[in-house]
Design an enzyme around this catalytic site. Sequence first.
Site, PDB file in Angstrom:
ATOM      1  N   ARG A 162       0.868  -1.170   0.000  1.00 15.60           N
ATOM      2  CA  ARG A 162       0.000   0.000   0.000  1.00 15.60           C
ATOM      3  C   ARG A 162       0.909   1.226   0.000  1.00 15.60           C
ATOM      4  NH1 ARG A 162      -2.065  -3.563   3.939  1.00 15.60           N
ATOM      5  NH2 ARG A 162      -4.171  -4.341   3.473  1.00 15.60           N
ATOM      6  N   LYS A 185      -2.412  -2.872   7.774  1.00 14.74           N
ATOM      7  CA  LYS A 185      -3.652  -2.443   8.424  1.00 14.74           C
ATOM      8  C   LYS A 185      -3.915  -3.245   9.685  1.00 14.74           C
ATOM      9  CE  LYS A 185      -6.384  -0.603   4.579  1.00 14.74           C
ATOM     10  NZ  LYS A 185      -7.645  -0.752   3.815  1.00 14.74           N
ATOM     11  N   HIS A 253      -2.666   2.832  -6.102  1.00 17.59           N
ATOM     12  CA  HIS A 253      -3.232   1.608  -5.531  1.00 17.59           C
ATOM     13  C   HIS A 253      -3.503   0.559  -6.597  1.00 17.59           C
ATOM     14  CE1 HIS A 253      -4.743  -0.444  -2.006  1.00 17.59           C
ATOM     15  NE2 HIS A 253      -5.815  -0.826  -2.674  1.00 17.59           N
ATOM     16  N   ARG A 256      -0.838  -2.012  -6.824  1.00 11.79           N
ATOM     17  CA  ARG A 256      -0.964  -3.112  -5.862  1.00 11.79           C
ATOM     18  C   ARG A 256      -1.918  -4.172  -6.421  1.00 11.79           C
ATOM     19  NH1 ARG A 256      -1.209  -4.759  -0.240  1.00 11.79           N
ATOM     20  NH2 ARG A 256      -3.356  -5.132   0.449  1.00 11.79           N
ATOM     21  N   HIS A 279      -4.067  -9.396   3.489  1.00 12.45           N
ATOM     22  CA  HIS A 279      -5.524  -9.426   3.646  1.00 12.45           C
ATOM     23  C   HIS A 279      -5.892 -10.297   4.849  1.00 12.45           C
ATOM     24  CE1 HIS A 279      -6.341  -8.425  -0.865  1.00 12.45           C
ATOM     25  NE2 HIS A 279      -6.131  -7.360  -0.140  1.00 12.45           N
ATOM     26  N   TYR A 288      -9.623 -11.108  -6.940  1.00  8.99           N
ATOM     27  CA  TYR A 288      -8.691 -11.164  -8.064  1.00  8.99           C
ATOM     28  C   TYR A 288      -8.966 -12.351  -8.979  1.00  8.99           C
ATOM     29  CZ  TYR A 288      -6.288  -7.535  -5.531  1.00  8.99           C
ATOM     30  OH  TYR A 288      -6.003  -6.361  -4.887  1.00  8.99           O
TER      31      TYR A 288
END
Length: 307
Positions: A162, A185, A253, A256, A279, A288
């Site tokens: 990110r 995150k 982004h 990514r 994730h 994806y």
Amino acid sequence: MSLEISAACRDALQDWLDRQGALADASDNTLIAYRTDVAGFLAFMAGHRGGPQGLKALERITTPEIRAWMAEARSRGISARSLARKLSAVKSFYRWLAEREGFDPTAVLSARAPKFQAKLPRPLAPDAARAVIDQMEQHSQTPWIAARDAAVITLLYGCGLRISEALGLKGADAPLATALRILGKGGKERVVPVLPAAREAVEAYLRLCPYPKEVEGPLFRGVRGGALNPRAIQGAMADVRMQLGLPATATPHALRHSFATHLLEAGGDLRAIQELLGHASLSTTQAYTAVDTARLMEVYDRSHPKA
């Protein structure tokens, strides 16, 4: 809005948020969104019922009242996607509250989220991603800035970072090793391999950077020597995509997304890609696979004899 919520509800909301932060490892931005969503729901119920509601009153909320809240949100222009997120936060809060207070939360938990078309990631084609990096090396007349921006972009595409993660690197992280330990995150830590091209790009930037490397200072510097603002990279990316004729979806982004999609197209394992991206849920990474399938169908439609 919070003035319309009873003290007991405010305290319960704060207790739940504290739990989410401590046990669910939710990020600050996630907690802010949770607070806004649940507080908005509680404030609506207070207005709907004519005044602040205590915890016992919350136990008696009905399915029609949930629907009234959702209808009011939609009337204010809240999208189906945003409303689904809000309902998810409210359900999570109610699930916790029901367990703590000992009541049946079925009326809330059985509420159906509005249907919406999930947005697929918008990656760049491999040749477009390479063109962005090449063009980024030339976009600025100041050599060290061009090298800096190219290094950041290379990390986004080459490591799946990110932008906040790339700009969060410190001087102590350079020279880059063959792997980076990234704090993502919600404080989730992961290890990502670093391609030689990314290491070389960072080294090229450091050779040209007019500011000395500081162990505890930011690796990527702004024009005046402070930490690089992400808006500078976003602006550089906007310039480059205009020069290359790329769509507005070609953002930092998107690189990514491109990292993940191109790995998947090359036969990468979905769970390994999940780990590389950081994730928390595999379902996020599975988006994806939809991109991969969509591209396959495009090729099929163009090339099939009956097309």
